[in-house]
Design a protein around this motif. Structure first.
Motif, mmCIF file in Angstrom:
data_model
loop_
_atom_site.group_PDB
_atom_site.id
_atom_site.type_symbol
_atom_site.label_atom_id
_atom_site.label_comp_id
_atom_site.label_asym_id
_atom_site.label_seq_id
_atom_site.Cartn_x
_atom_site.Cartn_y
_atom_site.Cartn_z
ATOM 1 N N HIS A 1 0.852 -1.181 0.000
ATOM 2 C CA HIS A 1 0.000 0.000 0.000
ATOM 3 C C HIS A 1 0.896 1.243 0.000
ATOM 4 C CE1 HIS A 1 -3.253 -2.621 0.441
ATOM 5 N NE2 HIS A 1 -3.673 -2.352 1.664
ATOM 6 N N ASN B 1 -0.661 8.808 -0.641
ATOM 7 C CA ASN B 1 -0.540 10.095 -1.302
ATOM 8 C C ASN B 1 -0.699 11.169 -0.237
ATOM 9 O OD1 ASN B 1 -0.188 9.121 -3.951
ATOM 10 N ND2 ASN B 1 -2.400 8.780 -4.156
ATOM 11 N N ARG C 1 -6.282 -0.045 3.008
ATOM 12 C CA ARG C 1 -6.443 0.688 1.762
ATOM 13 C C ARG C 1 -7.749 1.489 1.824
ATOM 14 N NH1 ARG C 1 -6.094 -2.155 -4.231
ATOM 15 N NH2 ARG C 1 -6.344 -0.254 -5.479
ATOM 16 N N SER D 1 -7.047 1.921 -9.465
ATOM 17 C CA SER D 1 -6.615 2.479 -8.189
ATOM 18 C C SER D 1 -7.007 3.936 -7.986
ATOM 19 C CB SER D 1 -5.090 2.357 -8.069
ATOM 20 O OG SER D 1 -4.626 2.969 -6.905
ATOM 21 N N SER E 1 -5.069 6.293 -8.172
ATOM 22 C CA SER E 1 -3.999 6.845 -7.350
ATOM 23 C C SER E 1 -3.545 8.216 -7.843
ATOM 24 C CB SER E 1 -2.812 5.876 -7.316
ATOM 25 O OG SER E 1 -1.799 6.346 -6.466
ATOM 26 N N SER F 1 -5.995 10.713 -6.717
ATOM 27 C CA SER F 1 -5.831 10.873 -5.273
ATOM 28 C C SER F 1 -4.668 11.807 -4.958
ATOM 29 C CB SER F 1 -5.606 9.511 -4.617
ATOM 30 O OG SER F 1 -5.152 9.641 -3.290
ATOM 31 N N SER F 2 -3.544 11.610 -5.649
ATOM 32 C CA SER F 2 -2.368 12.443 -5.379
ATOM 33 C C SER F 2 -2.618 13.903 -5.731
ATOM 34 C CB SER F 2 -1.158 11.913 -6.154
ATOM 35 O OG SER F 2 -1.342 12.077 -7.552
ATOM 36 N N VAL G 1 -3.573 4.214 -0.726
ATOM 37 C CA VAL G 1 -3.956 3.706 -2.045
ATOM 38 C C VAL G 1 -3.178 2.433 -2.359
ATOM 39 C CG1 VAL G 1 -4.615 5.967 -2.949
ATOM 40 C CG2 VAL G 1 -2.237 5.202 -3.138
ATOM 41 N N LYS H 1 -1.623 1.741 -5.388
ATOM 42 C CA LYS H 1 -0.559 1.870 -6.383
ATOM 43 C C LYS H 1 0.120 3.218 -6.212
ATOM 44 C CE LYS H 1 -2.717 -1.077 -9.914
ATOM 45 N NZ LYS H 1 -3.170 -1.162 -11.313
ATOM 46 N N SER I 1 1.424 6.853 -7.372
ATOM 47 C CA SER I 1 0.684 7.863 -8.134
ATOM 48 C C SER I 1 1.151 7.971 -9.577
ATOM 49 C CB SER I 1 0.806 9.224 -7.448
ATOM 50 O OG SER I 1 2.165 9.599 -7.334
#
Length: 645
Positions: free
Chosen positions: A275, A278, A520, A571, A573, A576-577, A631, A633, A635
């Motif tokens: 895991h 971010n 996660r 993901s 990701s 998210s970032s 997350v 993965k 970013s």
């Protein structure tokens, strides 16, 4: 606080096997007897409940004397077990058995293990017999700390992980890892069983020393409290065995472990995968800060038309650093994310010291230490296993603190430093003062409603929804000398006597250290008190849930769609970032808004009034939030960036 051991007898600490019920022999007799008597378990449960109440007044029979009509024979004014003073528990314990829960600071782990087993102890006060409080305590020594059986296990586990031999670990001195006296949580004789149970549950401790007039009168454990009022005849004998034990002894040969609950299976299926977090940072200075680093008490003192927004004026400081470190066997590198916040103490301004200097230097050195350690590990991990171990937050804080003092930076600050290990999914942190960490997690609605029902005491909580709500899964422990007076790291230009009372300085080794498992999808918030003093934790969760929904991480509270998306490798990701800094900024803005609102009492104001301090509205202050989103993965992984439908 200076304490000595009382000269009164102190018995078994309550975690040993003392005086068993002879289950093996009695069980054999029962097995040969026929027929086995079956009891009505509902009647037994009701009788057990009455017994618990009766134990608060030992010696009172089922037919209580003097009970009026309609009272069921119960006497008015009966105390509940939770209302019994802890002094009575200690007295009952002393009456049954005397075992001194004491070990010297120079004793070894080997000796401590032997003492724990032989005396049936779960905790021991650590004494220095070379020192004394008075002639009366000459032989008994001065109390310098406390240790528990759990501490012994931790020392051994950490030692084996570091490659130490069993003999090396057995020779470790108690004084090297004991809880220092300044951090020992204690109870007072007049406090009740209910109060002590609450303290133990909230702080995760399993025994409490009872302190009276500077003397440790003994230690009480959860077992001591549970056994209070039980007569010897209620612990053993045929009747009690048949009633409480006979139908609970032995598991069949076909016994197996249950499958994990359905709502956990998706998470557990992903446990073997790494895991990542971010990270986004939000900063906002005290609204009344001025360009010359001054600070007004109110809008009238402030002067300028607009509130301050320049983060360089803030006495808060932070760092975030993601480093690659080798694993325990040196086979591969893994990502570890470190983060920290520090809140400079503004009152240094009165002495001509810029409160920003200490906090900013402390966080800067934390980051420097990580860079240096990571670079050194890359060149030495193959030949030296010492470089394959993570540097823990408390150690980073200690080294950074030493560097700040070496540079003679005057000032003080609270501090919280953490690390997230992507492989073990563990969040480790060390916290000193009133900054802290909150972990938010989606919890099944039915489970959340049951928790709400327990907390509110209401029965009209409806169920039946398959939605999930973002709830508080963890809140870190703070360390305060008194209200609005947190403990802190500090430097005046010379070392202060740590045992001298009157100052709030602590060492990094005295910080509250904790490790928690995260999942996660969790949201982790590390922040200074500017957030927690102004925004209620439940409101923080609401802000975070809105952020999730606005960005499509969770739609309408339905986490099943999120888990399906995860299983397909989506993901989100990268999104998210890009979005997590927005969450940190929104929380800072919320804290600023509420800090200036005099119409509603903030958490700070509520707590102030509980401590007999008149305060209304918010608490204007600097605010720093480090927001983290867990997350699956990195970013920079571009797979599956389309929001879930």
């Amino acid at each position: 606080m200076t304490a000595s051991l009382s000269t009164m007898p102190m018995p078994n600490n309550g975690e040993g096997n003392g005086g068993g019920n002879g289950i093996g022999s009695i069980g054999g007799t029962a097995a040969r007897s026929a027929p086995v008597i079956r009891h009505n378990h509902i009647d037994n449960a009701l009788a057990d409940e009455r017994e618990l109440e009766d134990r608060a007044e030992p010696g009172r029979g089922d037919e209580a004397k003097g009970g009026g009509p309609g009272t069921g024979g119960r006497k008015k004014g009966r105390r509940k077990l939770s209302e019994v003073p802890i002094a009575e528990v200690l007295k009952a314990k002393h009456t049954l058995r005397w075992v001194e829960p004491v070990i010297t600071k120079d004793a070894t782990v080997r000796e401590a293990v032997s003492v724990c087993i032989e005396r049936g102890l779960s905790g021991m006060m650590v004494v220095d017999k070379s020192d004394r409080i008075s002639e009366a305590t000459r032989e008994r020594g001065r109390v310098v700390g406390m240790t528990t059986s759990r501490d012994l296990l931790r020392v051994m586990a950490a030692g084996f992980k570091e490659g130490k031999t069993a003999d090396d670990l057995m020779d470790v001195r108690i004084g090297e890892f004991m809880t220092p006296i300044s951090q020992v949580i204690y109870a007072r004789p007049e406090e009740t069983i209910g109060m002590c149970r609450t303290v133990m549950a909230k702080l995760g401790v399993k025994c409490l020393p009872v302190l009276s007039n500077g003397r440790v009168e003994g230690l009480v454990t959860a077992r001591d409290m549970s056994e209070f009022g039980l007569e010897a005849t209620e612990r053993g004998g045929k009747k009690n065995y048949l009633r409480h034990v006979s139908e609970r002894v032995g598991l069949s040969s076909n016994t197996s472990m249950a499958e994990p609950p359905a709502y956990l299976r998706t998470h557990l299926a992903m446990e073997s995968r790494a895991h990542y977090v971010n990270v986004g940072v939000g900063e906002m200075p005290h609204p009344f800060k001025t360009a010359d680093a001054g600070c007004g008490m109110n809008r009238r003192d402030f002067g300028p038309k607009d509130y301050s927004t320049d983060p360089d004026l803030s006495e808060d400081a932070h760092f975030v650093s993601r480093v690659e470190v080798p694993d325990e066997v040196g086979a591969e590198f893994r990502f570890v994310t470190y983060m920290g916040v520090a809140d400079g103490v503004g009152s240094w301004r009165e002495y001509g010291v810029d409160p920003r200097d200490f906090s900013h230097k402390l966080m800067e050195e934390c980051k420097n230490i990580l860079k240096e350690t990571s670079a050194t590990a890359r060149g030495n991990y193959e030949t030296n296993e010492r470089y394959r171990r993570l540097i823990m937050p408390k150690d980073i804080l200690s080294k950074a603190y030493d560097r700040v003092k070496a540079d003679n930076v005057i000032g003080s600050s609270t501090a919280c430093v953490g690390l997230f290990d992507c492989k073990s999914h563990q969040l480790h942190f060390a916290n000193l003062g009133d900054s802290g960490i909150v972990v938010l997690r989606h919890i099944d609605s039915d489970n959340a409603r049951r928790a709400l029902k327990r907390r509110s005491g209401t029965a009209n909580v409806k169920s039946g929804s398959n939605k999930s709500e973002l709830r508080v899964a963890f809140v870190s422990q703070q360390q305060l000398r008194s209200f609005n007076h947190p403990y802190q790291l500090g430097w005046t230009g010379e070392e202060l006597d740590q045992e001298e009372e009157g100052h709030s300085f602590k060492n990094p080794t005295e910080s509250c250290t904790t490790s928690i498992h995260v999942r996660r999808g969790d949201i982790i918030l590390m922040a200074t008190d500017g957030l927690f003093d102004n925004v209620d934790i439940d409101d923080i969760a609401q802000v975070a849930m809105k952020w999730e929904q606005d960005n499509g991480f969770v739609r309408g509270g339905d986490v099943s769609a999120r888990e399906k998306r995860w299983s397909m490798g989506n993901s989100m990701s990268l999104l998210s970032s890009e979005a997590v800094p927005e969450l940190a900024a929104t929380l800072c803005e919320k804290a600023r808004e509420l800090s200036l609102d005099n119409s509603v009492d903030s958490p700070f104001a509520v707590l102030a009034k509980e401590n007999d301090i008149m305060w209304s509205g918010g608490m204007p202050d600097d605010c720093t939030v480090v927001a983290m989103h867990v997350v699956g993965k990195l970013s920079d992984d571009t797979v599956g960036q389309v929001p879930a439908s």
